[in-house]
Design an enzyme around this catalytic site. Structure first.
Site, PDB file in Angstrom:
ATOM      1  N   LYS A  79     -10.350 -11.662   5.110  1.00  0.00           N
ATOM      2  CA  LYS A  79      -9.302 -10.756   5.606  1.00  0.00           C
ATOM      3  C   LYS A  79      -9.652  -9.271   5.429  1.00  0.00           C
ATOM      4  CE  LYS A  79      -5.380 -13.850   5.214  1.00  0.00           C
ATOM      5  NZ  LYS A  79      -4.015 -14.042   4.738  1.00  0.00           N
ATOM      6  N   ASP A 115       0.771 -11.013   8.207  1.00  0.00           N
ATOM      7  CA  ASP A 115       1.195 -11.696   6.972  1.00  0.00           C
ATOM      8  C   ASP A 115       2.493 -11.103   6.436  1.00  0.00           C
ATOM      9  OD1 ASP A 115      -0.873 -13.547   6.780  1.00  0.00           O
ATOM     10  OD2 ASP A 115      -2.180 -12.156   5.715  1.00  0.00           O
TER      11      ASP A 115
END
Ligand code: ATR
Length: 312
Positions: A79, A115
């Site tokens: 990420k 997220d």
């Protein structure tokens, strides 16, 4: 209205998938396969899982750029590192310095982060109001950053980051003070003593676990060594979804807290990825996908339960 195949074609979307290492246990392929099938993309669009080693990321993305236009999800451990390989980041991904969604736009790979929205929308779905609350976040990694960002954006009044490694918690608190101009954020660590955490939690009404403690296969562990610090006035959120009911959640339930697990965070971040990939023209399809969420939740729950029965 054109069909979803048409929307994908307009958006140039041909290749969808998740990159991670490992990636075999990811629920995203099951999640997106269900949504794409139900939305009627036929055989044209498949969602794949690619295991990409950290050292192979550059070569993988180069191949992806050549092969087709894409929509990617990005998971652990890529990420943060994927950022350097992309051509641009949206505003939130810039603040978080982490990307879980990639879309190709005019030949450029642009990174996004959904997220934080997944976390936020999962709370909103349960009608949990964040504004004005005092929260404690366990952990100081990438997931913690997304949760802290969401809480600050939604108007949390005060925030404490509790982490095993004190310097990491301090760094995250400082970063959020600087980047988001949010002053009432502090860091606490085990060396400060159990009493400090207990007192902090006494004043809090929201507690979020973002650490990996309690995740399969170490299901007997909890991020809180002493569950007596939990109380009935807390909303307790565990960002872990495997197992569906973590040790931490069991402890909180026994203390009378309202308990939420991480499956909805996964589902809502995926829905937000779909929204990014499909763009404006795809909004009706996102609405249809949203209507499918109860069935999707049921399917993923069954999959996780049958996995647990098989011992994985
Ligand atoms: P992610 O991006 O998923 O948040 P990460 O950046 O590796 O992953 O962060 C994992 C978090 O879980 C960290 O806060 C980590 O604590 P440290 O900063 O001290 O490493 C926490 N964590 C992982 N294993 C832990 C354990 N056994 N006990 C306590 N905290 C743990």
């Amino acid at each position: 209205m054109t069909d979803l195949n048409g929307i994908f074609a307009q958006g140039g979307m041909k290749l969808l998938g998740i990159i991670g290492d490992p990636v075999a246990h990811s629920l995203s392929p099951a999640l997106f396969s269900f949504l794409l099938r139900e939305l009627g993309t036929g055989e044209g669009f498949q969602y794949r899982a690619w295991r990409v080693r950290p050292e192979a990321m550059g070569a993988f993305l180069a191949r992806i750029r050549e092969s087709a236009t894409v929509g990617l999800n990005v998971t652990i451990p890529h990420k943060e590192t994927v950022v350097t390989f992309l051509d641009g980041l949206d505003a939130t991904a810039q603040v978080l310095e982490a990307v879980n969604t990639v879309k190709e736009t005019s030949g450029q790979l642009i990174g996004y982060n959904t997220d934080w929205l997944g976390f936020l929308r999962s709370l909103q779905a349960r009608e949990v109001v964040i504004a004005g609350r005092t929260a404690v976040v366990l952990g100081a990694g990438g997931a913690a950053k997304a949760v802290v960002y969401a809480l600050i954006r939604e108007g949390i009044a005060r925030l404490t980051i509790y982490n095993r490694t004190a310097t990491r918690a301090e760094t995250l608190a400082q970063e959020m003070r600087r980047k988001m101009g949010f002053a009432p954020i502090c860091a606490v660590c085990p060396e400060d003593g159990e009493d400090v955490l207990a007192e902090t939690l006494q004043e809090a009404s929201l507690l979020v676990n973002t650490t990996s403690v309690g995740m399969y296969p170490r299901v007997n562990e909890s991020p809180l060594p002493d569950p007596s610090v939990l109380h009935a006035g807390l909303i307790v959120y565990d960002s872990i979804y495997n197992p569906l009911q973590t040790r931490f959640m069991q402890q909180a339930e026994r203390r009378g807290a309202l308990v939420l697990g991480g499956l909805d965070m996964l589902i809502y971040q995926a829905l937000e990825s779909l929204r990014i990939w499909l763009g404006q023209a795809g909004l009706p399809w996102v609405a249809r996908a949203e209507a499918l969420l109860p069935e999707l939740r049921q399917r993923l729950t069954e999959q996780l339960r049958s996995g647990a029965e098989r011992g994985r």
